[in-house]
Structure formats: structure tokens, C-alpha cells
Design an enzyme around this catalytic site. Structure first.
Site, short mmCIF file in Angstrom:
data_model
loop_
_atom_site.label_atom_id
_atom_site.label_comp_id
_atom_site.label_asym_id
_atom_site.label_seq_id
_atom_site.Cartn_x
_atom_site.Cartn_y
_atom_site.Cartn_z
CB CYS A 50 -5.09 -1.44 -8.64
SG CYS A 50 -3.94 -0.30 -9.41
CG HIS A 98 -5.26 -2.38 -2.83
ND1 HIS A 98 -4.97 -3.13 -3.66
CD2 HIS A 98 -5.00 -1.10 -2.95
CE1 HIS A 98 -4.61 -2.37 -5.02
NE2 HIS A 98 -4.54 -1.23 -4.49
CD GLU A 135 -6.27 -2.01 2.24
OE1 GLU A 135 -6.76 -3.31 1.88
OE2 GLU A 135 -5.23 -1.88 1.78
CE LYS A 141 -1.17 -4.31 -4.60
NZ LYS A 141 -2.19 -5.14 -3.62
#
Length: 413
Positions: free
Chosen positions: A166, A305, A316, A336
Site C-alpha cells: 500500500c 494513511h 499511525e 480513505k
């Protein structure tokens, strides 16, 4: 001999085909509006599988490619070619204003042509494997998207593909920047593409407990929310044209943003799980800041992310708090929540988002966020985006195998 930084690198063209739009402008418009690209999966019958939702490209590639192209390209290559056509056109790059021998192509994919492999495997079992498509091998290899783009546009520089799960397209953009910065080339067409919304991939991610398995699109991809339970698989492509600032100015090109820093680091920890303290992401962000000659205090926006998995978002968030020393942490959104997770293409479409965010002074939201998680205590820009003066954006991409990549973009005045 160590190469000395000599060239500033800028974005002069962008193309995208995503669950939120089949062009870069339509995609950005949808992101600004906080639209959700997640819906009940339509590509196949999901009655025998647990995962029912996906972020699919709704545009029909048959309207954008010739029958011959459709027949000889896996869906991931189709997406890459479509996005590259837009990016190259947007950049104004031609043989008249550029030496095509000094234009590289660096287009990534985390998985490549999985759908074609499944189809040809089934055909081989039915007809015999010597009777499968003669295009099978070149359709499935992950580097073929880069190859097709180079062939179509006559780009005769270095042509290659980075595969780092990814983080693939973020790595591609970072390495493209280095190619230009150190004078190896003038222009790089770079980014990534992915198309794995198929039963095999959905089943694989489901069996490893990585996917969200609910049926409400508005509570499916919810990064940093306390109720997050997995990511939603998406598909699409993002392609950027990078070139040296001197080259861009010489040919009168538009400039969206500067790619000023790139950092990468490995967790060296586990094949899928992130290192719990976020060590790899910390290293990646710090290296990117050092590369850009910036400090954490210079960053105005972070595109995380933020996959909506319990472990990724927790680690994260911890990494971000560590790098920024729990002080003056800028807004952190995960787009996302709108696009789902495009795997190897995620970093590229998020770089496009960052470039446009800087250009317009607009921070995109994390949509459908409702329940704060004390372990992810960040300003996630919940619900709606906001106007803000932006000079520096940082974008993280973190992949299976412990691959971490961070890009830093700067607004061009």
C-alpha cells in the site's frame, strides 16, 4: 559519489480515475464535498462472501478505451492508461517542448493483474493451459501499466515499477522526485493503479480479518473512529507528471505544487501488522521532513494513511503524536473515509489531494467520523472540510511487510 540536490521538483499534470470521479477535477470536487464512494459491491454476486461493500470505479472503461485496448489490458492497466492520458494532457507535455528520451515512467501497483490471473486459471482448467490467452503474462505483470504508458506516449527514459504493497505509489512518486532532483531525467510520469475488487482478493482480506464486514456504507470506512473494524477495498488510479521547476518554467507549464521531501523506512516487524509504537512511520516522516529541510512546526496538514483498521490507525496516530511531540499537531484527515483503500494506488491519489488542498487552501474531511478514540486523539477534520491557509502538506502511506513512505508537498505561490 553522493549526488547533491540540484533541482526543485514540481507537479505539472494530474490524472485520476477513482470511486469518486473519472477525472482529477471531478475527483477533487467530490473530495471537497465530502462524498462517500463506498456502496454495495456491484461487480459480482456477494451472497457467498462476508464482505458486501466496496469503493468501485463506476465509470465504464469501455467508453474510454478501444475494444483492442480492453482486450489486451487488465483492469488495473486500463485505469493507469486512462489516468496517464489525462495527466500528460493536463501537463501540456509534447515532443515539441520536451526531449522524450528524458521522460521516465514510474507507475506502481501493489498487486497487478490478479483478475486476469483468476480468469485465465479458470480457462486453463476448462480448456487446457496451453490454450489460455497469449496476452495473459503481459496483462498481469505489475510493471505493464508503466510499459503501456511509455509505449503510448513514446517516453523513452527509465520505465519501471515499484511494488511495496500500500506504499507503492508513494514510493513511486518519491523515487520520481529523486530522479529529477539529481538530474537523471527532466520529467517523470508517476503514480499507481489497482483493480482487485474480485472474490479472491476480497476473500483473502476477509480471512485475515482486515476488511469491514458491515452493510452500512456510512459506517464502513471510519478512520480513527472508536468503532472502526477494517478497511473497505477500493480501486482506481492516480497519475502525476513531475518535472524540474526549470524545465516547467522553460516550457511555460502550469504548476500545482512542489514535491519537496520524501522519506521511507521499514518496520522490520511483521508481514501485516504495523509496529505498535509506529517506529517505521516515525522514521519515514522524520526522513521526509529532513529531506525537505523542514521541521514538524512547518506542516499545516497531514493526509494520513488512516485505513480504518484498529491497529493501523492506533499506531499511525501514535507515530504522528511522537513526531510532532504532542504539540501543535496540524489537522489530520483520512480521505480513505471517502475513497476506501486503493492499496498500491492510494499514495498517488492522496498526493493529488494534497496538491489541490495546497493550491486552494482547503483541508479535506474525514467523513462519517462519530465516536472519538482516546488512542487516536487527533483533529481529524470530522464531517466537513475547512478553509485554511496551507503551505506544507505531509502524506503517509504504510504497507504490508512494514513498508512506510512519506511525501511532503509545498504550495507554489
Amino acid at each position: 559519489m553522493i549526488q547533491v540536490k540540484t533541482q526543485r521538483v514540481v507537479v505539472t499534470g494530474m490524472g485520476a480515475i477513482t470511486p469518486l470521479g473519472a477525472t482529477a477535477p471531478s475527483f477533487w470536487s467530490a473530495v471537497k464535498g465530502g462524498q462517500c464512494g463506498i456502496a454495495p459491491l456491484c461487480a459480482y454476486d456477494t451472497s457467498t462472501q462476508a464482505a458486501k461493500l466496496a469503493a468501485e470505479v463506476t465509470a465504464d472503461t469501455a467508453d474510454l478505451l478501444t475494444p483492442a485496448e480492453l482486450r489486451k489490458m487488465d483492469r488495473f492497466t486500463q485505469f493507469a492508461v486512462i489516468a496517464a492520458r489525462e495527466a500528460v494532457s493536463d501537463s501540456g507535455l509534447t515532443a515539441d517542448n520536451t526531449d522524450l528520451n528524458r521522460v521516465d515512467v514510474l507507475v506502481a501497483s501493489g498487486i497487478g493483474g490478479m483478475a486476469t490471473t483468476v480468469r485465465e486459471q479458470n480457462r486453463g482448467l476448462e480448456r487446457g493451459f496451453d490454450k489460455i490467452s497469449p496476452f495473459y503474462i503481459p496483462m498481469t505483470i505489475a510493471n505493464i501499466a508503466a510499459g503501456q504508458i511509455a509505449i503510448e506516449h513514446g517516453l523513452r527514459g527509465d520505465c519501471s515499477c515499484i511494488v511495496s504493497a500500500c506504499a507503492s505509489s508513494a514510493h513511486a512518486i518519491g523515487e520520481a522526485m529523486r530522479h529529477i532532483r539529481h538530474g537523471y531525467t527532466d520529467v517523470v510520469v508517476c503514480g499507481g493503479s489497482e483493480a482487485t475488487v474480485i472474490p479472491l482478493a476480497m476473500g483473502g482480506f476477509t480471512s485475515m480479518q482486515a476488511l469491514h464486514l458491515g452493510d452500512d456504507p456510512l459506517r464502513a470506512s471510519i478512520p480513527f473512529d472508536a468503532e472502526r473494524s477494517g478497511f473497505v477495498l477500493g480501486e482506481g488510479a492516480g497519475i502525476l507528471v513531475l518535472e524540474s521547476l526549470d524545465h516547467a518554467r522553460a516550457r511555460g507549464a502550469q504548476v500545482y505544487a512542489e514535491v519537496a521531501g520524501f522519506g521511507a523506512g521499514s518496520d522490520a516487524y511483521h508481514i501485516t501488522a504495523p509496529e505498535p509504537t509506529g517506529a517505521g512511520a516515525i522514521s519515514s516522516m522524520r526522513r521526509a521532513l529532513l529531506d525537505a529541510d523542514l521541521t514538524p512546526a512547518d506542516v499545516d496538514y497531514i493526509n494520513a494513511h488512516g485505513t480504518s483498521t484498529p491497529l493501523n490507525d492506533k499506531s499511525e496516530a501514535l507515530a504522528i503524536r511522537t513526531v510532532f511531540d504532542n504539540q501543535a499537531i496540524p489537522p489530520v484527515s483520512s480521505t480513505k473515509s471517502m475513497t476506501g483503500h486503493l492499496l498500491g494506488a492510494a499514495g498517488a491519489i492522496e498526493a493529488i489531494i494534497c496538491a489541490r488542498a495546497l493550491q486552494e487552501g482547503f483541508i479535506p474531511p474525514t467523513i462519517n467520523y462519530r465516536i472519538p478514540d482516546p488512542e487516536c486523539e487527533l483533529d481529524v477534520v470530522p464531517g466537513e472540510g475547512r478553509l485554511a491557509p496551507l503551505e506544507v502538506a505531509l502524506s503517509n502511506s504504510l504497507g504490508f511487510g512494514g513498508h512506510n513512505a512519506t511525501l511532503i508537498l509545498i504550495r507554489m505561490s
